[in-house]
Scaffold this motif. Sequence first.
Motif, PDB file in Angstrom:
ATOM      1  N   GLU A 166       0.819  -1.209   0.000  1.00  0.00           N
ATOM      2  CA  GLU A 166       0.000   0.000   0.000  1.00  0.00           C
ATOM      3  C   GLU A 166       0.854   1.260   0.000  1.00  0.00           C
ATOM      4  N   THR A 167       1.866   1.271   0.830  1.00  0.00           N
ATOM      5  CA  THR A 167       2.725   2.474   0.912  1.00  0.00           C
ATOM      6  C   THR A 167       3.882   2.420  -0.063  1.00  0.00           C
ATOM      7  N   GLY A 168       4.194   1.228  -0.580  1.00  0.00           N
ATOM      8  CA  GLY A 168       5.333   1.094  -1.488  1.00  0.00           C
ATOM      9  C   GLY A 168       6.666   1.230  -0.790  1.00  0.00           C
ATOM     10  N   VAL A 169       6.736   0.839   0.479  1.00  0.00           N
ATOM     11  CA  VAL A 169       7.964   0.973   1.265  1.00  0.00           C
ATOM     12  C   VAL A 169       8.561  -0.412   1.521  1.00  0.00           C
ATOM     13  N   ALA A 170       9.852  -0.562   1.194  1.00  0.00           N
ATOM     14  CA  ALA A 170      10.586  -1.791   1.478  1.00  0.00           C
ATOM     15  C   ALA A 170      11.580  -1.506   2.587  1.00  0.00           C
ATOM     16  N   VAL A 171      11.692  -2.455   3.538  1.00  0.00           N
ATOM     17  CA  VAL A 171      12.582  -2.267   4.684  1.00  0.00           C
ATOM     18  C   VAL A 171      13.365  -3.556   4.913  1.00  0.00           C
ATOM     19  N   ALA A 172      14.692  -3.397   4.992  1.00  0.00           N
ATOM     20  CA  ALA A 172      15.575  -4.482   5.436  1.00  0.00           C
ATOM     21  C   ALA A 172      16.180  -4.025   6.742  1.00  0.00           C
ATOM     22  N   ASP A 173      15.964  -4.811   7.807  1.00  0.00           N
ATOM     23  CA  ASP A 173      16.334  -4.338   9.145  1.00  0.00           C
ATOM     24  C   ASP A 173      17.177  -5.383   9.863  1.00  0.00           C
ATOM     25  N   GLY A 174      18.277  -4.893  10.502  1.00  0.00           N
ATOM     26  CA  GLY A 174      19.105  -5.744  11.337  1.00  0.00           C
ATOM     27  C   GLY A 174      20.161  -6.517  10.582  1.00  0.00           C
ATOM     28  N   ASN A 175      21.446  -6.107  10.733  1.00  0.00           N
ATOM     29  CA  ASN A 175      22.582  -6.828  10.124  1.00  0.00           C
ATOM     30  C   ASN A 175      22.385  -7.071   8.624  1.00  0.00           C
ATOM     31  N   VAL A 176      22.034  -6.011   7.911  1.00  0.00           N
ATOM     32  CA  VAL A 176      21.796  -6.133   6.471  1.00  0.00           C
ATOM     33  C   VAL A 176      23.138  -6.280   5.752  1.00  0.00           C
ATOM     34  N   GLU A 177      23.206  -7.280   4.913  1.00  0.00           N
ATOM     35  CA  GLU A 177      24.428  -7.499   4.125  1.00  0.00           C
ATOM     36  C   GLU A 177      24.045  -7.913   2.721  1.00  0.00           C
ATOM     37  N   LEU A 178      24.601  -7.193   1.731  1.00  0.00           N
ATOM     38  CA  LEU A 178      24.353  -7.501   0.321  1.00  0.00           C
ATOM     39  C   LEU A 178      25.688  -7.737  -0.368  1.00  0.00           C
ATOM     40  N   VAL A 179      25.759  -8.806  -1.162  1.00  0.00           N
ATOM     41  CA  VAL A 179      26.961  -9.142  -1.919  1.00  0.00           C
ATOM     42  C   VAL A 179      26.569  -9.305  -3.373  1.00  0.00           C
ATOM     43  N   LEU A 180      27.192  -8.501  -4.235  1.00  0.00           N
ATOM     44  CA  LEU A 180      26.943  -8.559  -5.671  1.00  0.00           C
ATOM     45  C   LEU A 180      28.299  -8.709  -6.359  1.00  0.00           C
ATOM     46  N   GLY A 181      28.632  -9.926  -6.790  1.00  0.00           N
ATOM     47  CA  GLY A 181      29.939 -10.165  -7.377  1.00  0.00           C
ATOM     48  C   GLY A 181      31.039  -9.918  -6.347  1.00  0.00           C
ATOM     49  N   ASN A 182      31.971  -9.000  -6.686  1.00  0.00           N
ATOM     50  CA  ASN A 182      33.047  -8.673  -5.748  1.00  0.00           C
ATOM     51  C   ASN A 182      32.739  -7.418  -4.941  1.00  0.00           C
ATOM     52  N   ARG A 183      31.469  -6.982  -4.962  1.00  0.00           N
ATOM     53  CA  ARG A 183      31.062  -5.801  -4.214  1.00  0.00           C
ATOM     54  C   ARG A 183      30.227  -6.225  -3.007  1.00  0.00           C
ATOM     55  N   MET A 184      30.427  -5.517  -1.908  1.00  0.00           N
ATOM     56  CA  MET A 184      29.718  -5.866  -0.689  1.00  0.00           C
ATOM     57  C   MET A 184      29.296  -4.598   0.044  1.00  0.00           C
ATOM     58  N   MET A 185      28.083  -4.593   0.606  1.00  0.00           N
ATOM     59  CA  MET A 185      27.585  -3.472   1.398  1.00  0.00           C
ATOM     60  C   MET A 185      26.947  -4.006   2.669  1.00  0.00           C
ATOM     61  N   ARG A 186      27.224  -3.301   3.771  1.00  0.00           N
ATOM     62  CA  ARG A 186      26.627  -3.632   5.061  1.00  0.00           C
ATOM     63  C   ARG A 186      25.968  -2.387   5.648  1.00  0.00           C
ATOM     64  N   ALA A 187      24.879  -2.570   6.394  1.00  0.00           N
ATOM     65  CA  ALA A 187      24.199  -1.481   7.102  1.00  0.00           C
ATOM     66  C   ALA A 187      23.317  -2.102   8.176  1.00  0.00           C
ATOM     67  N   ASP A 188      22.952  -1.284   9.165  1.00  0.00           N
ATOM     68  CA  ASP A 188      22.029  -1.771  10.183  1.00  0.00           C
ATOM     69  C   ASP A 188      20.592  -1.777   9.667  1.00  0.00           C
ATOM     70  N   ARG A 189      20.293  -0.794   8.784  1.00  0.00           N
ATOM     71  CA  ARG A 189      18.915  -0.693   8.305  1.00  0.00           C
ATOM     72  C   ARG A 189      18.886   0.004   6.952  1.00  0.00           C
ATOM     73  N   ILE A 190      18.029  -0.476   6.046  1.00  0.00           N
ATOM     74  CA  ILE A 190      17.824   0.144   4.741  1.00  0.00           C
ATOM     75  C   ILE A 190      16.318   0.302   4.529  1.00  0.00           C
ATOM     76  N   ARG A 191      15.908   1.529   4.208  1.00  0.00           N
ATOM     77  CA  ARG A 191      14.497   1.804   3.943  1.00  0.00           C
ATOM     78  C   ARG A 191      14.381   2.494   2.594  1.00  0.00           C
ATOM     79  N   TYR A 192      13.441   2.002   1.743  1.00  0.00           N
ATOM     80  CA  TYR A 192      13.251   2.561   0.401  1.00  0.00           C
ATOM     81  C   TYR A 192      11.774   2.783   0.148  1.00  0.00           C
ATOM     82  N   ASP A 193      11.430   4.043  -0.250  1.00  0.00           N
ATOM     83  CA  ASP A 193      10.053   4.422  -0.573  1.00  0.00           C
ATOM     84  C   ASP A 193       9.955   4.525  -2.087  1.00  0.00           C
ATOM     85  N   SER A 194       9.286   3.562  -2.724  1.00  0.00           N
ATOM     86  CA  SER A 194       9.198   3.549  -4.181  1.00  0.00           C
ATOM     87  C   SER A 194       8.317   4.665  -4.706  1.00  0.00           C
ATOM     88  N   GLY A 195       7.475   5.231  -3.869  1.00  0.00           N
ATOM     89  CA  GLY A 195       6.613   6.320  -4.322  1.00  0.00           C
ATOM     90  C   GLY A 195       7.358   7.629  -4.480  1.00  0.00           C
TER      91      GLY A 195
END
Length: 715
Positions: free
Chosen positions: A59-88
């Motif tokens: 409904e709001t178009g909001v995606a949230v990844a919370d707590g020890n977020v880790e993304l690995v794409l090939g040889n690239r890596m990103m870490r954060a405690d929280r990621i919030r994205y509003d598609s609207g």
Amino acid sequence: MKRIRHVSAALLLIVAGAAGVSAEVRLPLPSVAKEFPTAGMRLDSPVHITADTLSYDEETGVAVADGNVELVLGNRMMRADRIRYDSGTGEADLSGKVRYKDAEEEFAFDRITINLESETGVLYNGTILIRSKNYLIASRKIEKTGKSTFLIEKGMLTTCPCDPEPDWKFEMRRSRVTLDEYAYGKDITFRIRGVPVLWLPWGAFPVKLTRQSGLLLPNFSSNRSRGYTLQVPYYHVINRWSDATLTLDAMSRRGYRPEAEYRFVLNPESEGTLRATYFRDRVEQRNRGRYYGKNVFRSGDFTANAKLEMATDPRYYLDLIDSDALRSQRHARSEGFASLSGENTEHAVSVVWNKDLQETPGPDNTVQRLPEYTMTLLPGGIPFGGFDLSGELSATRFHRRDGSEEVRARGFGEISRAVPLYRSVTVVPYLFADVLGTRFERFPGDTSDAGRFVPGGGVTLSADARRDFTERALVHTAGASVGYRYVPRVRQDDLPVTDRWSRLANQSQFLFTFSQRLLSLTDTAAPKEILSFNIEWAYDLEGSDPSGTPYVDPLAPYVRSLRDQIDTGAGRSSHRDYAASDVYARMGLTPLQRWRLQAEALFDPVETSFTVGAISGEYKRDDGHRFLAEYRVSRSLAEDVRGLFAWRLLRWLGVHTQANYSVKNGYLSDGSAGLSVFPRSECWNVGLTVERKTQPDDTSVKLSFGLRGIGSIGN
């Protein structure tokens, strides 16, 4: 900053894709994400995302990844405690120890907020490290105000990212940055080890993503011939494949010398450089100049190379050039070459122009080739008998300084057949013929014709052996050969001596060679040579009969040619009626990693003395930890000792020295000694070097100060 935008967009695409899978929906993407360039960051690469919780509100178009977020794409890596994205709205918020890392760059911030639609946002309290340039940028706040504009508050820049404090850094209270243009800063302080040494109220720095025209760092030097010299270079970008440098040398003794240098790169295998200088010499009271350069061009089977080296007078190199090789040469050689290769043939056209640099009158051996055509027939089989045929045809026009001309045609052909006798034992008999015809002028206006036909032949018996030591990962190879060549005596005294093919000496000669190698094999690297040994000796049944020219006989074995060249250089007659040649031997040994021992000798068995001898030993860990010792003797020509030593005696102190001593003449030919001080790390240093030369007599002192990533100054 552009990388941050790309990483953020890719990150949000990944989050959106992962959320869409779990919720079976797709997130609407902002326009900047739709235009995200995938070069260098494949979105179909393996992607791994982990988080304590991952949710998406349709409904709001909001995606949230919370707590020890880790993304690995090939040889690239990103870490954060929280990621919030509003598609609207396109708003993204990354918070809590945001970390990004790849092979070239990494950044760390407490928080990042960014709008992917407007491409604006803020990065709070963090650092950016660009490993390829060794740049470290730190700021309390970086505000992205537009597509390529930024506002930085309380920022710091260094190319010495030492912990916990850089050896040196630039601090700026506030700066505005426009990519591919300039950064304008206020309240700029330059600090060394935390101590302020320079302050500027305002400054501008280029932030260029492409090459830009502008002044380069000037150079100061002192020389006995030129006096004090200030060198000011200007760099100019012409287009994406060429550029130029214009340099002005202000010499206290000789005046102002401008120089232009043009460079181009046409493809990965084709590049070139052309330089020219011309000025009025105050000492000589005349105009002087030099034109030089070279190029390499390759495109498929076509090759075109050129080399230009020409000065207005013979003493130009002695007065104005520091290169010992150019200062000692007898001729300045310019040449051009173009060839077209086929499956079995190669056609080539070339020109050669020699500028005589000898100031004393003497024999004119400076012959110009204008032009020369050569067709080479590469070894290949013929339809019958298993024979191989090879050869060469050439036509040349020679021109001498006195105006006399010569036009010459020459052909050489050889037919051979390899006959296996037993496993790796082979015998190769061969026949050859060399034909030459020439029309020449003994002096201008007096034309004569001459020619010769030289047949010949021989046979070579060779054997090779190999043994593998599998348990030690070693391979030992050995090879031996015995060859015989016959060249009859022919009349050729009426031929002009123009080059090495003008006259050929008769032979009835055996040649013996032996070689062996010991190699170390590994699965992950190329074979490493531990030991190599080669020996060569010739015996002429009719005694050595030189061709009577100052050129090397192209049909003579290497061991004979080497001795003839040394005799010519020493001013000795090369007419020696010795059946046995000197014995030539060369050895290389790598007993331990980083160690290399080499020896070379040409021994005269008749006079029981060394014609040439050399031995050297070297240890090299890197350029800063190395030592070398070498002894070389050439009978009646030179006897020299050479040494080199470079070492970091202490963490903060390095020394380097080198010397060439002439034992024959009893003086130091050249030498240098210096030291480098690294106060805290490798990031900056102060160096002092003293150089001494005796040919010509000159001493120079160099004081330098270097910053990693910035360069060095002082001379």
